[in-house]
Each structure stands twice: as C-alpha cells, then as structure tokens.
Design a protein around this motif. Sequence first.
Motif, PDB file in Angstrom:
ATOM      1  N   ARG A  35       0.815  -1.210   0.000  1.00 20.52           N
ATOM      2  CA  ARG A  35       0.000   0.000   0.000  1.00 20.52           C
ATOM      3  C   ARG A  35       0.853   1.266   0.000  1.00 20.52           C
TER       4      ARG A  35
ATOM      5  N   ALA B 121       0.162  -2.982   7.031  1.00 20.39           N
ATOM      6  CA  ALA B 121       0.457  -2.234   5.796  1.00 20.39           C
ATOM      7  C   ALA B 121       1.239  -0.977   6.182  1.00 20.39           C
TER       8      ALA B 121
ATOM      9  N   GLU C  39       1.236   3.723   4.675  1.00 19.08           N
ATOM     10  CA  GLU C  39       0.179   4.071   3.708  1.00 19.08           C
ATOM     11  C   GLU C  39      -0.082   5.576   3.785  1.00 19.08           C
TER      12      GLU C  39
END
Length: 388
Positions: free
Chosen positions: A132, A339, A342
Amino acid sequence: MTSEPFRITQAVFTELPVRGGSHWYFLELSNADGVTGLAEFSYGVNSIAVARAIAQMVEELRDEEITDETKIPDMVGLSPAFLQSDRVLATAITAIRNAILDAQAQIAEVPLYRLLGGSVIESVELYGNINRSMLKSDSGDSNRSPASFAAVAERAAEEGFGNIKCAPFDECKAPFDGSGLPDEAKAGLDRIAAVKEAIGDKVNLFVDCHSRFDLESALALEPELAARGVAWYEEPVSYRTHRDDLAAINAAATMDVAGAEDAYGVNVFQSLIAANVTDVVMPDVKYCGGAGEAVLIGNALEAISPGSVSMHSPAGPVSMLASAHATAAFNGSRPLEHAVWEVDWRATVLEPAEHIHDGQLFIPDGYGIGATLNEELMSSNGRRWSAT
Ligand SMILES: [Mg+2]
C-alpha cells in the motif's frame, strides 16, 4: 462465550478518506449506559453496502440482550455457510460481533485478549506489507520499479520487521499465452530479486500473488520463487474457485502456501488445513467473523498444526488492533500483517495513538481493544452518520 448482556441503542458509522480514493470505515455501537464498542468494516467499494446491511441487522437486534456474540448470526437468521457465500453480509455481521466484543470487554473491565482467554502480553509481532505504500497516491505517484520495491523493503527491515510481504506480479493475469512460466512474470521476479538483495537472508520475504495465476503457471513459478529465497507463497490461485489446484500447488511447493484471507467461519479454515489446501490460513478480523471467531480458528488449528494461522490485516488501525488482541488470545506463533506507510497520520486515528516499534504493535493499557477513535480527526476529516 457468555458475557454481560449488551443491548444496542445506537449505531454510528464513520468514513475516513485515506489516500488514492481508498477509505477506512468504522462502526460504533453503544448501549443506554453509554458504553461504546468500536469495529472497522473497510471493504473497498462494497463498504457502503456493508454499512446498509449493518443498519438493517442493528434494527433486528435492537430489542435483544446480546450475551454471546457468536450467536448473532443465528439471531439474524444467517448460517456460516451462507455468510461464506455473501461477503457483504459476512463483513456486516463481523463488524457487529467485533463492536459488541469491544463493549463487553469494557463492561467486564478487561483487555479484549483477556476476555478471549489470553494471558498477559505487551506486544504482538508484525510483518510489514509494503504494497500500500507504493500504490498510487492522491498526487498520482506510483513507482513499481524493482529499485522502488527494494527501497521500501530495506526501510522496513531497518525498522525491525523480520518478515516483509509484497505483491509484485502486476503484469500477470491467467490465462497466459504459451506454457510454463509466463513472460509476464519476469517483471515480478526482478522485483523479488531486488527486494531479497536489499533485505538479506535474515529477513523473510512473503509473496502475495492475488490469484493471478493458474495451475500450470503457478507450478512453474514456485521453483523460481524458491530459487530467490521466498518463504511464503500466497494465493497463486483462489481457494474459492480453484481449491483442488491450490492443494496441488501446496503438495508440490517447498515453501509455505498461504491463503483464505476472505473466508468466514471456523469450519472453512479447518477444512482447508485438514485437506492440505494450504499450510497457513489467513483469517481477516473484518471478514472471518471477528476477533472471537479468529480465536476459535487459532485455538482449533494451532493445536493440530502449529504456525498454521496468520492473521490478514492490510487495512486501518482499528482492525489491526483487534487482530493483535485475537493473535495474543490464541497465542499465535505467526506475525500479524501491517500495511506500512500508507499515510503518515495513520497512528493518530486512535486515542491513544497506535504504537508500533521495532516490528511490534504494543497493545494499549485499558479495557476492550484499549482505544477509541480520535474525535477531532473524525470531525475534521471524516463523514459520520447514524443508523436510525
Ligand atoms: Mg493477500
């Protein structure tokens, strides 16, 4: 598990823009005493449909005293098998179950992982998913070169992540022309080689294939991944549509084969491990039935196959925190997904702020999941509405 009864009097939804058109979605369920449970239900373009389904279910549950959140599907007339076939309803049920659990742990005055049977723990190990951080940003930037993959992976390794995941096969989508290894896979293999060179042998590399292959190409790809030191082969094909093919790939593979990030209910995960379809299943706390169901999955499978459960968690801080509580409760030996990078304000979504250090997520002090939404940020950047 039976807890203090909880009767829903209010449901509030929040939509928070993240980047490049993606959003995180949150649900808050309150009772008449003002106890509020929090959950995340981000599900891409389907999130608004999920919110509508939640509103309908809340209407049905409004007069009910909920003591056992595992009974909620029954209370609204949905079976696990049906929920496995309808991802919007599965995500909606899961959000309600998670919010109720957070509230019940607050009422019981314990952290969620304690309510779910875990022993005292400070932090949970994470693996860094770099995908991401390289998606198209609001300014349109997107660099998918091997050097870009390597730079982000190297940063993750430097910051203490012992396991890193990427999804490098943008160019691939079965069926392919010709046989054997598709030409389209070459760019992905170059990205993998660059990442592996940057992170070295001490850091494990997980590769997610997003079901872009078919049986033949996946079998041809596996030795190429092994030669480049890949430790984990995620969903070369979908367990939903190509279950037998995935089992054949798993039988041939020398590395761990992982999958089932969108499944609902303990039975589905149990059957995948029992039939050797995958080595590792990946319950997502937003889809699988929630933290309570994840603990059922973890307890059932880790006992017969240690290391077979790794929670999928590529979304926002609320779902990652609930996943950490579940992983702690079933004493999972696999790291939890995160993730990385991001958006730079991610930690401030929660109060207290999300605390990640040296590849670990620290579980906040406090009852329930131990955090609430940052009201100031939600008022300034979010859109909120209530179910009634
Ligand atoms: Mg995946």
